[in-house]
Enzyme design. Structure first.
Site, PDB file in Angstrom:
ATOM      1  N   HIS A  82      33.897  53.091 -23.609  1.00 46.95           N
ATOM      2  CA  HIS A  82      32.766  53.682 -24.261  1.00 46.95           C
ATOM      3  C   HIS A  82      32.776  54.976 -24.789  1.00 46.95           C
ATOM      4  CE1 HIS A  82      30.524  49.822 -23.547  1.00 46.95           C
ATOM      5  NE2 HIS A  82      31.242  49.723 -22.185  1.00 46.95           N
TER       6      HIS A  82
ATOM      7  N   HIS B 101      38.116  48.277 -22.770  1.00 46.21           N
ATOM      8  CA  HIS B 101      37.566  49.053 -23.806  1.00 46.21           C
ATOM      9  C   HIS B 101      37.099  50.353 -22.987  1.00 46.21           C
ATOM     10  CE1 HIS B 101      34.343  46.492 -22.240  1.00 46.21           C
ATOM     11  NE2 HIS B 101      33.522  47.582 -22.480  1.00 46.21           N
TER      12      HIS B 101
ATOM     13  N   TYR C 231      36.764  41.815 -18.186  1.00 51.83           N
ATOM     14  CA  TYR C 231      35.709  41.332 -17.194  1.00 51.83           C
ATOM     15  C   TYR C 231      35.071  40.214 -17.990  1.00 51.83           C
ATOM     16  CZ  TYR C 231      32.477  44.461 -19.522  1.00 51.83           C
ATOM     17  OH  TYR C 231      31.929  45.640 -20.448  1.00 51.83           O
TER      18      TYR C 231
ATOM     19  N   ARG D 191      35.399  40.189 -22.036  1.00 49.41           N
ATOM     20  CA  ARG D 191      35.261  41.511 -22.871  1.00 49.41           C
ATOM     21  C   ARG D 191      36.772  41.961 -22.734  1.00 49.41           C
ATOM     22  NH1 ARG D 191      32.143  45.024 -24.551  1.00 49.41           N
ATOM     23  NH2 ARG D 191      33.482  44.629 -26.344  1.00 49.41           N
TER      24      ARG D 191
ATOM     25  N   TYR E 154      32.454  48.155 -13.272  1.00 50.57           N
ATOM     26  CA  TYR E 154      31.825  49.253 -13.631  1.00 50.57           C
ATOM     27  C   TYR E 154      31.019  49.939 -12.074  1.00 50.57           C
ATOM     28  CZ  TYR E 154      31.748  48.916 -18.688  1.00 50.57           C
ATOM     29  OH  TYR E 154      32.292  48.587 -19.661  1.00 50.57           O
TER      30      TYR E 154
END
Length: 241
Positions: free
Chosen positions: A161, A159, A146, A156, A107
């Site tokens: 959000h 995906h 990640y 994870r 991110y």
């Protein structure tokens, strides 16, 4: 409060319990006392209201909305679907916000120290407004998986959000979308906190080859269902109109 302004009760059995020990962060974040059930206020069932003029022309294009000296690295995809209420009706003019990691699984956030590099041409966030049928669309780079500090070797799956307002604050929804065929989905300790297997399946976007852009992007369809209204109709009109 008028009956047509109320919303269906949420089915709490579909949502993960506040405390789920396999997801360690919930141990500290979960409330220690039972929650109160309160009547919706007028402001919660009448707003907010969003207009197309409030969005920029590249808000729903994550490939270009942060590009500086080139386009971001990774697999290009289109994500589309409809926002519906519990009665299957499209919810128009609702703000859909989305944010994600880049193709390497990192991110653009100061607290993300994963070893994957930052992509200088990818910001990882955007927004769109649904049309009169409740449809939305955006294009982006498929995010990478990640690791996270839950248990040893916890990862994870890829995906995205989502945050949605619906037609009122009472429909507010924050959720995540996963990708069909991802082998990490069945190992995800966050997704597994949802007790109903069918509810978990509704968070997985389907590959949609009919919406793919030839020689450019694959596409995924992700329909989102919000709470519905109890409506009383008289001669095909809502009471009071």
């Amino acid at each position: 409060m008028p009956l047509e302004s109320t919303f269906f009760q949420r089915d709490r059995t579909l949502h993960p319990p506040a405390l789920t020990e396999q997801y360690k962060s919930s141990v500290l974040r979960s409330p220690k006392t039972p929650l109160f059930s309160l009547q919706n206020s007028l402001s919660e069932v009448t707003g907010p209201v969003f207009r197309a003029a409030e969005l920029g022309p590249l808000d729903n294009d994550l490939i270009l909305n942060y590009a500086h000296d080139g386009e971001p690295i990774g697999e290009r995809i289109v994500v589309h679907g409809r926002v519906l209420d519990e009665n299957g009706r499209g919810v128009p003019n609702t703000l859909v916000e989305f944010w994600q990691a880049n193709a390497g699984g990192r991110y653009r956030h100061k607290n993300d120290t994963y070893l994957a590099p930052i992509d200088p041409n990818f910001g990882g966030c955007g927004r769109a407004l649904t049309d009169e049928t409740g449809a939305y669309v955006f294009r982006t780079i498929k995010p990478g998986a990640y690791p996270f500090r839950n248990y040893a070797n916890s990862w994870r799956p890829a995906h995205i959000h989502f945050s949605l307002f619906g037609s009122a604050f009472a429909q507010r929804l924050i959720t995540q979308m996963y990708f069909e065929g991802d082998p990490l989905i069945r190992h995800d300790q966050i997704l597994s906190t949802i007790p109903d297997p069918e509810a978990r399946q509704r968070l997985i976007a389907s590959l949609d080859m009919n919406a793919a852009v030839p020689l450019d992007s694959l596409a995924y369809r992700f329909d989102i269902v919000l709470r519905g209204r109890r409506q009383t109709f008289f001669e095909n009109k809502r009471q009071g109109t």
